[in-house]
Design an enzyme around this catalytic site. Structure first.
Site, PDB file in Angstrom:
ATOM      1  N   HIS A  72       3.285   2.868 -14.980  1.00 34.24           N
ATOM      2  CA  HIS A  72       2.538   1.994 -14.070  1.00 34.24           C
ATOM      3  C   HIS A  72       2.270   0.705 -14.837  1.00 34.24           C
ATOM      4  CE1 HIS A  72      -1.062   0.591 -11.885  1.00 34.24           C
ATOM      5  NE2 HIS A  72      -0.758   1.410 -10.903  1.00 34.24           N
ATOM      6  N   ASP A 125      -1.801   8.371 -20.089  1.00 36.37           N
ATOM      7  CA  ASP A 125      -2.307   7.875 -18.803  1.00 36.37           C
ATOM      8  C   ASP A 125      -2.358   9.081 -17.877  1.00 36.37           C
ATOM      9  OD1 ASP A 125      -0.910   5.592 -16.265  1.00 36.37           O
ATOM     10  OD2 ASP A 125      -2.560   7.003 -16.193  1.00 36.37           O
ATOM     11  N   LYS A 159      -9.250   8.863  -8.047  1.00 34.77           N
ATOM     12  CA  LYS A 159      -8.061   9.649  -7.729  1.00 34.77           C
ATOM     13  C   LYS A 159      -8.371  11.150  -7.722  1.00 34.77           C
ATOM     14  CE  LYS A 159      -4.813   6.153  -9.263  1.00 34.77           C
ATOM     15  NZ  LYS A 159      -4.399   5.351  -8.128  1.00 34.77           N
ATOM     16  N   CYS A 219       3.263  -0.610  -8.106  1.00 39.28           N
ATOM     17  CA  CYS A 219       2.915  -1.095  -9.448  1.00 39.28           C
ATOM     18  C   CYS A 219       3.813  -0.483 -10.513  1.00 39.28           C
ATOM     19  CB  CYS A 219       1.451  -0.824  -9.794  1.00 39.28           C
ATOM     20  SG  CYS A 219       0.318  -1.687  -8.713  1.00 39.28           S
TER      21      CYS A 219
END
Lengths: 419, 140
Positions: A134, A211, A237, A375
């Site tokens: 990302h 991540d 999320k 993204c």
């Protein structure tokens, strides 16, 4: 396979309708039609308890924390501090000192790039990331590159969206200072062999940042078992509010890193001659924290912990398999991201149709998907496409919703396809 | 007259009850937009939105400005067709000054996130800049 979604799901011990009732947005309508929310990789919906926590905080015990001596402040401070412990347990960190509250995954990565990066990664030093990152795990390192002259190396992936993991040892050199990888790709759904990457990295004494934005909602994460050096995730999320996230870091690394932002709370003492800094985690938490959203994050964790997470994950994987099967029957659809191990993310393109047009058509039917590069422009460039249509599922989605989506997709293609 | 053409479009859209119908109509208009000659589909003419590309070609004739355009998105082609219907063949000054209220009045502004993604605003800006350029040359 799933004609009567309700019955099958209850029979599996996972009552989707009961869970759906906890999420008020799911009963919303879009253009008068029932909402089919398939944009969970962008953000998850929130259970009522999370929403209530925000209202309760602001209604009954809103106060600044760690500074006041009064009742409200004590109550707010306790509630806030309790969540740090909760987060520690949620990801099995060894200490709450290793849990830093940030705005989200993007800030977490920027924090590491700005502090560890600028203090320990210099001219010609190397950072390794992957081709499926990302932008939030690319651009902070590029900013570091501009500032220090370090070099970014990229682990490529194959046509299925799986990393060429064998390239990692080729990319590692005596100049490699950090490896930063995505746990689960938001655009491809790929779940990367993070544990293996960490083992290889550590054999070369290289720390690893993970991540984890797409990971924590779907499956348990154990940072000690992974043995990652940093792990970042966002509350929004995983059923929590926006504006709050977590950076986990091993204490010995965090202690050596310089501060990120300066201000109140992160100091020990301040004078114009010399200022000393607070210990971790407070060193990295300048200013009044996002108290309400931390408390709400705690409720999101409670909600997930109370669930049968194994069944929830199983349900998501079944949704993915079902949707993948159904979409594969449509001739002009090409799935982007066919790794053997995937989260419930289904990205695809349609020959002869523009992704935005398809997404907009589905929107008119009340179906929320995402279109574009998500993204992840480098991913799209690798596949030579401008973007995909992405349906991403959460445990509160149903097979009936997928049927509706497939029917809608077929209608969209009939309307839009350039013959 | 730009205002009259805008009024016609607003009246056409009033026939539709909801966004679904409007969307379908915009798609129909987009499918009818003639393709732009390949010689004009070049980077210099490209307006990039987040998710779709638009190629815009403009020329002057008898003191008026004309537009031709194309996109890889049919919906965007529909939006282009509406803009061209309103602005093409008009005086440069009229184009530069046009408030283009019809975009809000047909309910497109509610979908502004999409219009941002598809570069509608950039398209309008580019059309006005072309007109401004032609006007400057005329006045020089």
């Amino acid at each position: 396979m799933r004609n009567n979604g309700n019955t099958a799901e209850v029979m599996n011990g996972f009552d989707v309708q009961k869970i759906r009732a906890d999420f008020p947005v799911l009963s919303q309508k879009a253009y008068g039609k029932p909402l089919v929310y398939f944009d969970n990789a962008a953000t998850s919906q929130k259970p009522q308890v999370v929403i209530d926590a925000l209202v309760e905080y602001y209604s009954s015990y809103n106060a600044n924390i760690h500074r006041g001596v009064h009742y409200l402040s004590q109550k707010a401070s306790q509630a806030f501090d309790d969540v740090r412990v909760k987060v520690k347990e949620f990801i099995n960190a060894s200490s709450e000192r290793e849990i830093i509250f940030v705005k989200g995954t993007t800030e977490a990565i920027n924090l590491v790039a700005a502090t560890l990066g600028r203090s320990a990664i210099g001219q010609d030093d190397e950072i390794i990331i992957t081709g499926m990152e990302h932008h939030s795990n690319i651009v902070p390192w590029q900013l570091l590159q501009d500032q220090t002259g370090c070099v970014i190396k990229v682990i490529p992936f194959n046509e299925k969206g799986e990393l060429h993991i064998e390239k990692l040892t080729e990319l590692i050199s005596n100049k490699t200072k950090l490896i930063s990888v995505v746990h689960t790709s938001n655009s491809l759904g790929t779940i990367n062999p993070v544990k293996e990457i960490i083992r290889t990295a550590h054999a070369h004494h290289i720390p690893v940042m993970v991540d984890g934005a797409q990971a924590v909602a779907h499956d348990r994460v154990d940072v000690q078992e992974l043995n990652c050096d940093f792990f970042a995730f966002s509350a929004h999320k995983m059923l929590g509010p926006t504006g709050i996230g977590v950076l986990y870091g091993k204490a010995e690394l965090l202690e050596k890193m310089p501060p990120y932002q300066g201000g109140g709370e992160m100091i020990n003492s301040v004078s114009f001659e010399k200022t000393t800094y607070n210990e971790i985690p407070f060193k990295f938490e300048a200013g009044t924290p996002n108290i309400a959203d931390v408390i709400a994050l705690g409720k999101a964790i409670d909600y997930l912990n109370a669930m049968d997470r194994k069944s929830a994950l199983q349900h998501e994987q079944q949704l993915l398999a079902y949707a993948t099967d159904k979409i594969s029957e449509i001739e002009s659809v090409r799935i982007i991201g066919t790794a053997n191990e995937k989260a419930s993310v289904l990205s695809f393109v349609v020959d002869g149709c523009n992704a935005l047009d398809i997404g907009m058509f589905l929107d008119t039917m009340g179906i929320a998907v995402r279109t574009g590069h998500h993204c992840c422009e480098p991913v799209m460039n690798t596949f030579c496409i401008p973007g995909t249509i992405r349906a991403s599922f959460m445990f509160y989605n149903t097979f009936e919703e997928i049927d509706h989506f497939i029917a809608g997709l077929k209608k969209a293609i009939a309307l839009l396809q350039v013959k | 007259m730009i205002e009259e053409k805008e009024k016609e479009i607003v009246e056409e859209f009033e026939l539709f009850d909801d966004w679904t119908d409007k969307y379908q109509y915009i798609i129909e208009i987009g499918q009818k937009l003639p393709a732009l000659d390949n010689q004009y589909k070049v980077d210099d003419n490209k307006i990039k939105g987040c998710q779709s590309s638009v190629w815009l070609h403009s020329y002057e004739k008898d003191g008026k400005v004309f537009f031709e355009a194309d996109s890889d998105s049919t919906f965007v082609k529909g939006e282009i067709a509406l803009l061209i219907r309103v602005l093409s063949g008009e005086e440069p000054q009229e184009i530069v000054n046009a408030p283009l209220k019809f975009i809000d009045e047909i309910g497109l502004r509610q979908h502004i996130a999409v219009t941002r993604a598809n570069g509608l605003a950039s398209m309008i800006k580019q059309m006005k800049l072309y007109a401004l350029g032609i006007q400057s040359r005329q006045q020089a």
